[in-house]
Design an enzyme around this catalytic site. Structure first.
Site, PDB file in Angstrom:
ATOM      1  N   HIS A  82      63.026  77.138  79.444  1.00 52.14           N
ATOM      2  CA  HIS A  82      62.831  75.732  79.796  1.00 52.14           C
ATOM      3  C   HIS A  82      61.526  75.222  79.199  1.00 52.14           C
ATOM      4  O   HIS A  82      60.549  74.963  79.906  1.00 52.14           O
ATOM      5  CB  HIS A  82      62.811  75.557  81.309  1.00 52.14           C
ATOM      6  CG  HIS A  82      64.148  75.721  81.960  1.00 52.14           C
ATOM      7  ND1 HIS A  82      65.119  74.742  81.907  1.00 52.14           N
ATOM      8  CD2 HIS A  82      64.678  76.758  82.655  1.00 52.14           C
ATOM      9  CE1 HIS A  82      66.196  75.153  82.559  1.00 52.14           C
ATOM     10  NE2 HIS A  82      65.956  76.379  83.022  1.00 52.14           N
ATOM     11  N   GLU A 106      61.018  72.405  78.229  1.00 52.43           N
ATOM     12  CA  GLU A 106      60.822  71.010  78.635  1.00 52.43           C
ATOM     13  C   GLU A 106      60.157  70.868  79.996  1.00 52.43           C
ATOM     14  O   GLU A 106      59.782  69.752  80.398  1.00 52.43           O
ATOM     15  CB  GLU A 106      62.178  70.285  78.662  1.00 52.43           C
ATOM     16  CG  GLU A 106      63.040  70.546  79.878  1.00 52.43           C
ATOM     17  CD  GLU A 106      63.785  71.877  79.860  1.00 52.43           C
ATOM     18  OE1 GLU A 106      64.536  72.154  80.807  1.00 52.43           O
ATOM     19  OE2 GLU A 106      63.603  72.648  78.896  1.00 52.43           O
ATOM     20  N   CYS A 151      69.526  77.041  79.052  1.00 52.08           N
ATOM     21  CA  CYS A 151      69.580  77.962  80.192  1.00 52.08           C
ATOM     22  C   CYS A 151      71.031  78.294  80.576  1.00 52.08           C
ATOM     23  O   CYS A 151      71.745  78.889  79.785  1.00 52.08           O
ATOM     24  CB  CYS A 151      68.797  77.392  81.369  1.00 52.08           C
ATOM     25  SG  CYS A 151      68.331  78.662  82.583  1.00 52.08           S
TER      26      CYS A 151
END
Length: 363
Positions: free
Chosen positions: A298, A300, A205
């Protein structure tokens, strides 16, 4: 932090101790076997077996993540176990078989990020030696200093080491100019340091935007409104090891106010776009040899992370829309849909396959 084992009784029998010590010297050239008190059970390895229960752990690992820096346990171990994604977190003296991974965690809620990244990395069958790194030029306001002191090492203490991989997380500073961020000078030094001391670096990011700006001069651009939700992406380079076994299309969460333009990336001959989205733009960018990887989303994130951000901004009176493709029918009274679960293992090939195939090139 490490201690030398002075007797064979710790390994069940003197014969096993000296055999283990021989292999340790042979492969690592270090004068001591490391122990840890963070686990209260014993483990099994090819060499060290039948260790008496109750002694400090000496070696051994099943699939999962390990912390090899001393007798300090990994953060969030219990939470990760609850998710059932890490089989065991153990300690070993066979450091030559480890991928050494550093995690530069710039996120304010560090414990949440630790859990998310560790859970993703735990899916690899390879053995990982994890080191959490922090910058000295910024004081975290949302994570207890005692937690940072216990689990993190400042960059100044690790800069002489070499790592197979480094993960640089995002940070909530994307609306600031890079040079205005209080730790930009130190972060620039870290990214410069990776050219020699790290084989492959993964940027996430804002960390990806910072890396592209520092290494290639690619500018970030402010969006008219926050890119917020879960978006469809397409694999552009299916031959890349990063996307081996992936579907052609996949979903990934995004939460950011800035973006990288495709045409700016395409102007850099040494970069290639591996995956992108019609709505969210470029997603994964890699250098030609895979030593630098930039991920704009993202993967994760936990299923509830976007909801926490949405409620936080909504309660603060900030202009925020319901995250796209997240709640059924965009109804925020319904539980969110976890449509990107397969992507939660994305850092496994990123952090292991790429780096393991080339890890010895720097030694």
């Amino acid at each position: 932090m490490a201690r030398e084992i002075k007797g064979g009784s710790n390994l069940g029998s003197p014969g096993r101790f000296w055999k283990a010590l021989f292999f340790h010297h042979r492969f690592t050239e270090k004068p001591e076997l490391y122990t840890t008190e963070c686990m209260n059970t014993v483990v099994d390895t090819m060499v060290v077996r039948d260790i008496a229960s109750g002694h400090s752990v000496v070696g051994g690992i099943d699939n999962g993540v390990t912390f090899q820096g001393g007798n300090v346990p990994l953060p969030q171990v219990e939470a990760v176990r609850v998710w059932g994604q890490i089989c065991k977190i153990r300690y070993t003296f066979f450091s030559c078989f480890f991928l050494k991974i550093g995690i530069l965690n710039l996120m304010p809620l560090k414990e949440d990020t630790e859990l998310q990244i560790l859970r993703s990395l735990s899916n690899t069958p390879l053995q990982l030696d994890i080191t959490f790194i922090t910058v000295s030029s910024h004081e975290s306001k949302n994570t207890a200093q005692s937690h940072i002191n216990k689990f993190y090492e400042p960059f100044c203490e690790v800069k002489k080491r070499r790592f197979d991989g480094l993960i640089i997380t995002g940070a909530p500073v994307e609306q600031m100019e890079f040079e205005e961020v209080d730790y930009w000078e130190e972060l620039s030094a870290i990214m410069s340091w990776t050219k020699i001391h790290v084989h492959s670096t993964l940027h996430i990011c804002w960390g990806a935007q910072a890396g592209l700006y520092f290494h290639y001069g690619v500018e970030k651009h402010t969006l008219s409104e926050k890119l917020f939700g879960v978006f469809d992406h397409r694999v552009l380079k299916p031959s890349s090891p990063l996307f081996r076994g992936f579907d052609d299309h996949f979903m990934v969460p995004h939460s950011r106010h800035t973006t990288i333009r495709r045409e700016d990336v395409e102007r850099v001959p040494s970069l290639r776009i591996l995956a992108s989205s019609e709505e969210a733009g470029v997603y994964v960018i890699s250098s030609r040899k895979g030593r630098r990887i930039f991920v704009m989303g993202h993967s994760e994130y936990d299923p509830g992370t976007l909801n926490k951000e949405y409620v936080r901004d909504k309660n603060a009176g900030l202009p925020i829309r319901v995250p796209k493709n997240y709640f059924p029918g965009d109804d925020d009274s319904c539980p969110p849909i976890d449509s990107w679960r397969p992507m939660q293992t994305f850092y496994t090939p990123t952090g292991s396959t790429i780096m393991s195939t080339r890890r010895r090139l720097m030694t």
